[in-house]
Write a protein that holds these residues in place. Sequence first.
Motif, short mmCIF file in Angstrom:
data_model
loop_
_atom_site.label_atom_id
_atom_site.label_comp_id
_atom_site.label_asym_id
_atom_site.label_seq_id
_atom_site.Cartn_x
_atom_site.Cartn_y
_atom_site.Cartn_z
N PRO A 1 0.83 -1.20 0.00
CA PRO A 1 0.00 0.00 0.00
C PRO A 1 0.87 1.25 0.00
O PRO A 1 2.02 1.23 0.41
N THR A 2 0.30 2.31 -0.47
CA THR A 2 1.02 3.58 -0.51
C THR A 2 1.53 3.95 0.88
O THR A 2 0.83 3.81 1.87
N ARG A 3 2.78 4.43 0.93
CA ARG A 3 3.37 4.81 2.20
C ARG A 3 2.61 5.98 2.81
O ARG A 3 2.14 6.87 2.11
N THR A 4 2.51 5.97 4.10
CA THR A 4 1.80 7.04 4.80
C THR A 4 2.65 7.57 5.93
O THR A 4 3.53 6.88 6.44
N ALA A 5 2.37 8.76 6.32
CA ALA A 5 3.13 9.38 7.40
C ALA A 5 2.85 8.74 8.75
O ALA A 5 3.57 8.96 9.72
N THR A 6 1.79 7.92 8.81
CA THR A 6 1.46 7.30 10.09
C THR A 6 2.28 6.03 10.36
O THR A 6 2.29 5.53 11.46
N ALA A 7 2.94 5.51 9.30
CA ALA A 7 3.77 4.33 9.51
C ALA A 7 4.92 4.69 10.43
O ALA A 7 5.41 5.80 10.45
N GLY A 8 5.41 3.70 11.19
CA GLY A 8 6.53 3.97 12.06
C GLY A 8 6.67 2.95 13.15
O GLY A 8 5.95 1.95 13.19
N CYS A 9 7.62 3.21 14.03
CA CYS A 9 7.94 2.28 15.11
C CYS A 9 8.79 3.03 16.12
O CYS A 9 10.01 2.91 16.11
N PRO A 10 8.19 3.86 16.97
CA PRO A 10 8.96 4.76 17.84
C PRO A 10 10.05 4.07 18.66
O PRO A 10 11.19 4.55 18.72
N ALA A 11 9.73 2.94 19.28
CA ALA A 11 10.73 2.28 20.13
C ALA A 11 11.87 1.72 19.30
O ALA A 11 13.06 1.90 19.62
N ALA A 12 11.53 1.00 18.21
CA ALA A 12 12.57 0.44 17.35
C ALA A 12 13.39 1.54 16.69
O ALA A 12 14.60 1.41 16.52
N LEU A 13 12.74 2.63 16.33
CA LEU A 13 13.45 3.74 15.70
C LEU A 13 14.46 4.36 16.66
O LEU A 13 15.61 4.61 16.29
N ALA A 14 14.06 4.57 17.89
CA ALA A 14 14.98 5.15 18.88
C ALA A 14 16.19 4.25 19.10
O ALA A 14 17.33 4.71 19.18
N ARG A 15 15.93 2.94 19.19
CA ARG A 15 17.04 2.00 19.39
C ARG A 15 17.96 1.97 18.17
O ARG A 15 19.18 1.96 18.30
N ALA A 16 17.35 1.96 16.96
CA ALA A 16 18.15 1.94 15.74
C ALA A 16 18.99 3.21 15.61
O ALA A 16 20.17 3.15 15.22
N GLU A 17 18.41 4.34 15.92
CA GLU A 17 19.16 5.60 15.81
C GLU A 17 20.36 5.61 16.75
O GLU A 17 21.45 6.06 16.37
N ALA A 18 20.19 5.09 17.96
CA ALA A 18 21.30 5.04 18.90
C ALA A 18 22.39 4.10 18.40
O ALA A 18 23.60 4.40 18.48
N ALA A 19 22.00 2.95 17.85
CA ALA A 19 22.98 1.99 17.33
C ALA A 19 23.74 2.56 16.15
O ALA A 19 24.96 2.40 16.03
N VAL A 20 23.03 3.26 15.28
CA VAL A 20 23.66 3.85 14.10
C VAL A 20 24.63 4.96 14.50
O VAL A 20 25.73 5.08 13.95
#
Length: 382
Positions: free
Chosen positions: A36-55
Motif C-alpha cells: 500500500p502507498t506509504r503514509t506518514a502514520t507508519a513507524g515504530c517509535p521504540a525500534a526507531l529510537a534503538r536503531a538511531e542510537a545503534a547507528v
Amino acid sequence: MPANRRSAQGVAVLLVAAAVLTGCERGASTGGAPSPTRTATAGCPAALARAEAAVRQAERTDPGRGVPASGPRAVPGKSLVFVAQTMTNPGVAGVAQGLREAAKATGWNVRVIDGQGTPAGIQAAFSEAIALRPSGIVIAGFDPLLTSPQVARATAEHIPLIGWHAVAAPGPSEDPELFTNVTTEVEDVARISADWVIAHSHGDAGVVVFTDASIPFARNKSDLIKKELATCAGARILAEENIPLSDTSSRTPQEVSALLSRFPEEWTHSVAINDVYFADAAPALRAARRKGAAAPFNIGAGDGDPSAFQRINSGQFQAATVPEALSEQGWQIVDEFNRAFSGEPPSGYVAPVHIATAANSGGLTTWDPPGYRETYRKVWGG
C-alpha cells in the motif's frame, strides 16, 4: 575489469560447491503485489529510537573499543604464508597488505601465494604453502572444506592455521581446525545495516533485500537483516531478490528495472549482502533517470571495498556500507599467530561494526580505525 566485479566473480567461483550441496534454487525472487502507498502514520517509535542510537555509535570514526592492550611479546624468527582466494579480491588484498605491514613490526617473513580464484588454484597454493614449512598459514577468503586434504596435512605437521572469512563465525574452529578465524560477527553486520534503514527512513521505508540464497552464509545474513527490519512495522519488505554473486552483472540490471516498474514510489531503501549488487544496479537506476543521491537509498551489509566507498563519496547509487577493517584484521592475524606461538589462547577480539557514509569517510576508500598499530607495537615490545 573493476575491482568489485573481480571480487564478486572470484568469490562466486569458489561457492559453486556450496550451491550444489545446499540444493538452493538459483535466482528465485520473492515479493507479492505492491505494498500500500506509504503514509506518514507508519513507524515504530521504540525500534526507531534503538536503531538511531545503534547507528550513531556505528558511525563513529573512533569506535571507542580497540584491539587488546595486553598479550605476549613478539616471538622472533617466524614466517607466515598467506594463501589468498584471489588477490583480485579487494578484501583479501587489503588484509594481505595489513599482514605484511604488521609482520615488519615483528620481524617476521611473509609470503603471499595467490589461489587465483579457482578450487584447483587454491589447492595448489595451499600445497605449496605447506611445502615451505612456515611457522603458520593464513586461509584467506575461502572455505577450508575446499582444501580438506591440505588442512589435514598442515594440522598433522603442527602448522597453526588462522582463517580470514574462512568460516562463518569469529574465533576458534574445531572442524575445520583453526586456531582462530578473523571476521566481524554476521549478526552484528546484518543488524546494523537494517538499523541504518530504519533510522535513515525515520521508521517509514519500502525495502528490497538483495541476497544469494545458494550460499548458506549469505542466506543467513539476509534472514537476519529481514528479522531486524521486522522490528519496525514501518519498514516493509517489498521484495527479496535472490541473485547469485556469479550472476550479478547479468541479472541485477534487469531485476532492478522490474522493481522500478513494480514499486515506482514505494521502493525507498535497499540492503544487499555484498556491495557488488549496487555496482550492477547503478546502470538500471541511471537509465530510469533516478538521481544517484536519491531513493532508493542503498546500504551494503559487508565488505566495503574501494569501489563501494567511491560510489558513496560521489553520491552514486549507494549511501552507506558496513565495511571490514581490512588492515586492522591483517594486524590482528599477526597478533593471533603470536599468541599461538607463545602457547596462549586466541585473543577473542572481534572488531566492532562500523557504518561508512560520505559524511564520515573523509573521502577515503577504506575503513582504517585509529590506534591499533600503536597498541599492537606496544604489546609486541616494538
